[in-house]
Design an enzyme around this catalytic site. Structure first.
Site, mmCIF file in Angstrom:
data_model
loop_
_atom_site.group_PDB
_atom_site.id
_atom_site.type_symbol
_atom_site.label_atom_id
_atom_site.label_comp_id
_atom_site.label_asym_id
_atom_site.label_seq_id
_atom_site.Cartn_x
_atom_site.Cartn_y
_atom_site.Cartn_z
ATOM 1 N N GLU A 76 49.507 -42.095 76.171
ATOM 2 C CA GLU A 76 49.101 -41.383 74.885
ATOM 3 C C GLU A 76 48.226 -40.136 75.316
ATOM 4 O OE1 GLU A 76 48.394 -42.932 71.346
ATOM 5 O OE2 GLU A 76 50.503 -43.812 71.090
ATOM 6 N N LYS A 110 54.357 -44.211 59.871
ATOM 7 C CA LYS A 110 55.113 -43.463 60.982
ATOM 8 C C LYS A 110 56.500 -43.264 60.276
ATOM 9 C CE LYS A 110 52.814 -46.145 64.470
ATOM 10 N NZ LYS A 110 52.712 -47.260 65.236
HETATM 11 P P1 PGA Z 1 53.427 -47.360 69.599
HETATM 12 O O1 PGA Z 1 52.173 -47.563 69.323
HETATM 13 O O2 PGA Z 1 54.043 -45.857 69.257
HETATM 14 O O3 PGA Z 1 53.526 -47.491 71.029
HETATM 15 O O4 PGA Z 1 54.331 -48.477 68.830
HETATM 16 C C1 PGA Z 1 51.264 -46.654 68.590
HETATM 17 C C2 PGA Z 1 50.350 -47.548 67.463
HETATM 18 O O5 PGA Z 1 50.181 -48.900 67.697
HETATM 19 O O6 PGA Z 1 49.682 -46.821 66.718
HETATM 20 ZN ZN ZN Z 2 48.876 -49.128 66.278
#
Ligand code: PGA
Ligand code: ZN
Length: 428
Positions: A205, A337
């Protein structure tokens, strides 16, 4: 009706890890179009909407041909003629068509790309930016960012057990200022790593690769970076952690490989509470594993009065899971998400459930991302209060921070910024 769905088409594109993902393009009868790309997680919750992958040898089994075939066939056929302005009806159709509880049949990756593309097309047809389209009567507000400085966990080959070491520029009075403060901390962190001979590029990231001797050394280094950037730790720039504890163990056994320790639920809680005492940590995400509801409850009881306790894998953007957690006294904030839920409407339902329960809300990207900036519009238009899209490097991250700046500029001098009050607990 100019907002009837005329066509839905998908194609294979590539995410920030060079893996296949799905882009969807929707065209409405009036000519408006909308486009969106599905992101992909690496530390996924067990109850998330499932990405449909092809398996086999190509692309490590991550191909999306089957999901694309569903999108261009069944989904496109079922959505033709529906009103894109009625997002709830479109999403209900997608959910019914899939027919599974976790979107495993048609693929959460296909479904979320379609749902987001329909939303974008509807905004385009309305002739307004998406954030304004979503805001309705509620005045839009720029979110307080949580920005990663060091990456770890599944995003850095488990070199560090902690997944995200982030900063929250609590003293910032605008989104623009929040990013400028973070830029200084990010630079300072890079300088410290270089001086120590530990600068080895970045994790998935964009946070610096975590070459540390212990998890606590990463925390110490982050505090030093905040100071080196000229800020008072805690007062001007504070720390947010994502433990992503489901990656460390399950059923009350947690392994911190870097520290050579195995901890029980109570042991991990004790360690985190000690860190909260020693470092200016004001937010902790997934402190215990997704199956450790009792641990989440105990941790929230211990620190929830002064620290934001965020459920990510634990809540999986599910209104029902948020209601359950709130009733049990676990968490005081929900990560949102869209691809965990699978549709825009389910993501909004989770946000509303969180809001009803007095939880803070954080719209979040995934570790596998693209140039798609839709989530920034969700954060502003829905007034989520907080936004998490990774670090301050790599264009799939910067595209999102920069979109926030454009929205702030479009709102003009009257632009509102959520500030530190967006964080739980509410009385902060
Ligand atoms: P991931 O992790 O997108 O790799 O699942 C992001 C997070 O845990 O916030
Ligand atoms: Zn997370």
């Amino acid at each position: 009706m100019r907002t009837a769905i005329a066509s839905v088409a998908g194609r294979r594109v590539w995410d920030s890890r060079g893996r296949p993902t799905i882009e969807c393009e929707v065209m409405l009868s009036g000519g408006a179009t909308g486009r969106a790309i599905a992101p992909a997680g690496a530390s996924r919750g067990g109850r998330e909407a499932v990405d449909l992958r092809d398996g086999g040898a190509a692309f490590g089994g991550l191909g999306v041909d089957r999901a694309l075939a569903h999108l261009n066939g069944e989904i496109a056929g079922a959505l033709r003629g529906l009103d894109a302005a009625d997002q709830a009806a479109v999403d209900a159709r997608l959910i019914a068509l899939d027919g599974t509880p976790n979107k495993a049949r048609l693929g959460g990756n296909a479904i979320v790309a379609v749902s987001l593309a329909v939303l974008r097309a509807a905004a385009r047809a309305a002739g307004v930016p998406l954030w304004r389209h979503l805001a309705g009567e509620r005045p839009p507000r720029l979110p307080m960012p949580q920005i990663q400085i060091f990456g770890g966990g599944a995003h850095a080959a488990r070199r560090l057990d902690l997944q995200d070491l982030m900063v929250v520029p609590v003293e910032a009075a605008s989104f623009d200022r929040a990013l400028a403060m973070t830029a200084e901390v990010y630079r300072a962190a890079g300088r410290l790593m270089a001086e120590a001979g530990r600068l080895h590029g970045v994790a998935d990231e964009g946070g610096f690769w975590p070459d540390f001797a212990s998890n606590e050394e990463a925390l110490e280094t982050l505090v030093r970076a905040i100071e080196a950037a000229g800020f008072r730790p805690g007062e001007e720039v504070a720390i947010a952690l994502d433990v992503a504890a489901s990656e460390l163990g399950a059923k009350g056994r947690y392994r911190l490989a870097l520290d050579g320790r195995e901890l029980t639920t109570d042991g991990l809680i004790e360690l985190l509470v000690a860190w909260i005492g020693r470092y200016p940590i004001l937010s902790v995400e997934d402190p215990l594993a997704e199956d450790d509801a009792e641990g989440m409850r105990r941790f929230t009881r211990a620190v929830g009065g002064r620290v934001q306790v965020v459920g990510d894998d634990f809540l999986v953007t599910s209104a029902a899971r948020i209601d359950e957690a709130a009733a049990a006294g676990a968490c005081n904030a929900a990560l949102l998400k869209p691809n965990q839920a699978g549709t825009v409407s389910e993501t909004l339902a989770a946000l509303n459930a969180a809001r009803d329960r007095g939880f803070a809300t954080i719209v979040s990207a995934r570790s596998g991302e693209t140039e798609d900036v839709t989530i920034v519009h969700l954060a502003v238009g829905w007034d989520a209060g907080q936004l998490k899209v990774g670090s301050f490097a790599r264009s799939e991250r910067m595209a999102k921070w920069n979109e926030g700046l454009r929205i702030e500029a479009a709102l003009g001098p009257g632009a509102r910024f959520a500030g530190r009050s967006a964080l739980a607990p509410a009385r902060r």
